[in-house]
Structures are given as structure tokens and as C-alpha cells.
Scaffold this active site. Structure first.
Site, PDB file in Angstrom:
ATOM      1  N   TRP A 100      -4.944  -0.264  -2.935  1.00  0.00           N
ATOM      2  CA  TRP A 100      -4.974   0.576  -1.736  1.00  0.00           C
ATOM      3  C   TRP A 100      -4.390   1.958  -2.000  1.00  0.00           C
ATOM      4  CZ3 TRP A 100      -8.458  -0.516   1.436  1.00  0.00           C
ATOM      5  CH2 TRP A 100      -8.794  -1.842   1.715  1.00  0.00           C
ATOM      6  N   ASP A 166       2.203   4.177   3.936  1.00  0.00           N
ATOM      7  CA  ASP A 166       1.236   3.226   4.460  1.00  0.00           C
ATOM      8  C   ASP A 166       1.996   1.914   4.651  1.00  0.00           C
ATOM      9  OD1 ASP A 166      -0.716   1.331   4.943  1.00  0.00           O
ATOM     10  OD2 ASP A 166      -2.037   1.957   3.311  1.00  0.00           O
ATOM     11  N   LYS A 190      -2.618  -6.799  11.149  1.00  0.00           N
ATOM     12  CA  LYS A 190      -1.789  -7.746  10.415  1.00  0.00           C
ATOM     13  C   LYS A 190      -0.589  -8.200  11.243  1.00  0.00           C
ATOM     14  CE  LYS A 190      -3.279  -5.298   6.263  1.00  0.00           C
ATOM     15  NZ  LYS A 190      -4.300  -6.243   5.786  1.00  0.00           N
TER      16      LYS A 190
END
Length: 356
Positions: A100, A166, A190
Site C-alpha cells: 500500500w 495512512d 475495517k
């Protein structure tokens, strides 16, 4: 038999929240229309927005010097919006810790030069970086928790530029000192709510007046709903945040997540079939990758687990193996069931295991 999903995202939602949503789905606030049909400009939905922001500020201790933006496009859109909005020198630093972070830095290259920093692993297995490498840049970007690799930052040194995080897979799962960051962004799917919502927590002094397409300009979203947001996701998120508060807040979530992950890691450490892929302090509290060491055996375990009510234990398609995501809504019983099923798989395949 209860069913548990260990998906890395969308993750589990608290059962109590889903039951409440079910009860109110057809008539939100007893007005005779569903939350899905409720105008984002209505008074009743404004109450949702106000409560959502207030709860997140309380849970994460977010001061008024930070704005909260409720956006769409997932965390992936922030890979572009971030360098678009925060560029001055057109030079950015990114710590490369996995897939990511690589995606984020590749998108940033469309807007300037990227200085790639590789993490340092210390003697305890903790993950950090050399701060002197983050100089003369507009910001330093770090992915706090790596959902695919199963690693997390344990030490973020002080630097002289804004640090951008992030936090998609660890927001609300462990304490984050907001004021150490210039901006934190996270997809909701999440620990916050259903997919379709992204939160950006940004220090107000970093928001610049720039010539940008309207939606892509952070200034367009400050203290307002610029366009029709993901209303249902925001409604559910507000209910999830209430649930987190009722459980004791982020501190309680972190204690539970440490207990859940320790149950699983402890088993993996002693297993004769399964092996954890990460060791030391940098182990994630929420995403645990592991393997049997054999692709066919990994698949056999996934099927065995499904037959026992445990879903989505496959590793990311880019790396394979196995992975269990233990987000906030996963109860301790879910971690214990996973250990029980792994032990049963060992016994069924005639492999002895030391009791733990």
C-alpha cells in the site's frame, strides 16, 4: 455454530450495531423513510453528522485545530489528493513498508519527486526509520499498519516536516497521537463502518488555497458536506463509534486487540504446522499473516476453516498464504475459535501439538 469473518476489509461490524440498523432501516428517526432515503441536507441527518464528528473527536482526542473531512473514493483517492493539496516544493518522502505504501508513492510521482525511505528494523523487531532522510520535502508519508505484510510502526521519530499517516487498518484499534501528525486518513471499512466512506483528519493550517478541481480540493470540504456523501456509511459509522465509546473507547479496543492477537501469535509460535510470517515488536495487532509452508495445504486449511464457520482466511492475492484480520468488532471468542480450528486441523492431519 457462530460464523466469523477474518476479512481484511470490509471487516466485521459489531453484531449489536447491525441489529440496531436492521430495526431502524425502514424508518429512520421514526419519520417513515429509511436512512438510505434521508436527505443529506435534512435536520435529522445533520444530527448524524454532528454526532459522528463529536464521537471521533472524543475517541481520538482530536483538537479543533484539525478539520474532519468525510470523503469518498477510499484511502486510494488520498494517494492523489494528498500530494495535490500539500505540494509546495513538489518533493515528498515516503517510507516504503509494503504494497500500500508503494501504491501511494507511485501516485505521488504524478505530482513531484518522491524520496523513498526504507524502514529500519531494530534488535527487538521494532520498525522505525532514519529521520534525517525526510528533509526539504513537503511532507513525510507513513503507512502505520500494513494489512498485507502484517507489520506496524512502533517508533516514529520526530521530523521537521508534516507527517502524513495512512491509518486505514489501525484507526480506533490502537491509540494514535493525532497531534504528532499533520494529517491522518483512513478508509472506514475495517474499524469504522461499511465501505464507501473515508475520513481525513487534517491540521487546518495545512489546507491551502489552490487551483484544483472542486471535489479534489481539501478546502471544499472543511466544515461542510460539499456534495452528497455516503450517507448510509456515515450513519453506520456513527453507530459503530457509539459502540466503541460504550466498550470503553480506543484504550479498551487496544487492550482487547492485544489480547486477541497474542492468543493467535502464541499458538503460531508453538505450532508444528502453521508459521507466523512476522516476528518481533513490529507485528500487527490487527492483521496476522501465516502459512503452512505449502500452497495446497494452505487451501486445505481454508476449506477446513469454512466448514467450521471461519471465513476469509486466505492471504492477499499478491502474496498468498493465510491471513487473519482481528479488527475491533472481532470478539475474543473469534480469536479463540481460530486457534481451536487450527489445532483441530493439526490433529486431523496427524500432527502432534504441544498444549498451550
Amino acid at each position: 455454530m457462530s460464523t466469523y469473518t477474518y476479512s481484511a476489509g470490509p471487516g466485521m461490524l459489531p453484531k449489536e450495531v447491525m441489529q440496531e440498523i436492521q430495526q431502524h432501516l425502514l424508518s429512520f428517526e421514526h419519520e417513515g423513510v429509511s436512512i438510505i432515503e434521508t436527505s443529506h441536507r435534512s435536520e435529522s441527518f445533520q444530527h448524524v453528522v454532528d454526532a459522528l464528528e463529536a464521537r471521533l473527536r472524543r475517541l481520538m482526542y482530536i483538537p479543533e485545530s484539525y478539520a474532519l473531512l468525510w470523503l469518498q473514493g477510499g484511502a486510494t483517492l488520498q494517494f492523489s489528493m494528498l500530494p495535490m493539496n500539500l505540494r509546495n516544493r513538489n518533493r515528498f518522502a515516503y517510507i516504503d513498508t509494503g504494497i500500500w505504501s508503494k501504491k501511494a508513492l507511485e501516485d505521488a510521482r504524478h505530482f513531484g519527486e518522491v524520496n523513498v525511505i526504507h524502514p529500519i528494523i531494530d534488535e527487538t523487531g521494532g520498525m522505525s526509520f532514519e529521520p534525517s532522510l525526510a528533509q526539504d520535502v513537503d511532507y513525510l508519508h507513513v503507512t502505520l499498519n500494513n494489512t498485507i505484510e502484517g507489520t506496524r510502526f512502533t517508533n516514529i521519530p520526530d521530523v521537521d516536516v508534516p507527517v502524513i499517516a495512512d491509518a486505514s487498518s489501525n484507526i480506533l484499534a490502537e491509540r494514535i497521537d493525532v497531534e504528532r501528525f499533520g494529517m491522518i486518513y483512513a478508509g472506514a471499512q475495517k474499524n469504522i463502518g461499511p465501505a464507501g466512506l473515508t475520513v481525513v483528519i487534517i491540521r487546518r493550517d495545512l489546507i491551502q488555497s489552490m487551483e484544483l478541481p472542486s471535489y479534489l480540493h481539501y478546502a471544499s470540504h472543511v466544515d461542510t458536506l460539499f456534495n452528497t456523501p455516503s450517507t448510509f456509511s456515515m450513519y453506520v459509522a456513527e453507530r459503530v463509534l457509539k459502540w466503541v465509546e460504550d466498550q470503553g473507547g480506543v484504550e479498551a479496543m487496544e487492550r482487547l486487540n492485544r489480547e486477541k492477537s497474542e492468543r493467535v501469535y502464541s499458538f503460531l509460535e508453538q505450532s508444528h504446522v502453521f508459521t507466523p510470517l512476522v516476528s518481533g515488536e513490529r507485528r500487527s495487532l490487527t492483521n496476522i499473516p501465516f502459512t503452512t509452508g505449502d500452497r495446497d495445504r494452505d487451501r486445505n486449511f481454508q476449506q477446513f476453516a469454512r466448514e467450521h464457520g471461519l471465513l476469509e482466511l486466505g492471504g492477499h492475492r499478491s502474496v498468498g498464504g493465510l491471513r487473519a484480520s482481528l479488527y475491533n468488532a472481532m470478539p475474543l471468542e473469534g480469536a479463540e475459535r481460530l486457534v481451536d480450528v487450527m489445532r483441530a486441523f493439526e490433529e486431523e492431519t496427524n500432527v502432534s501439538h504441544q498444549n498451550i
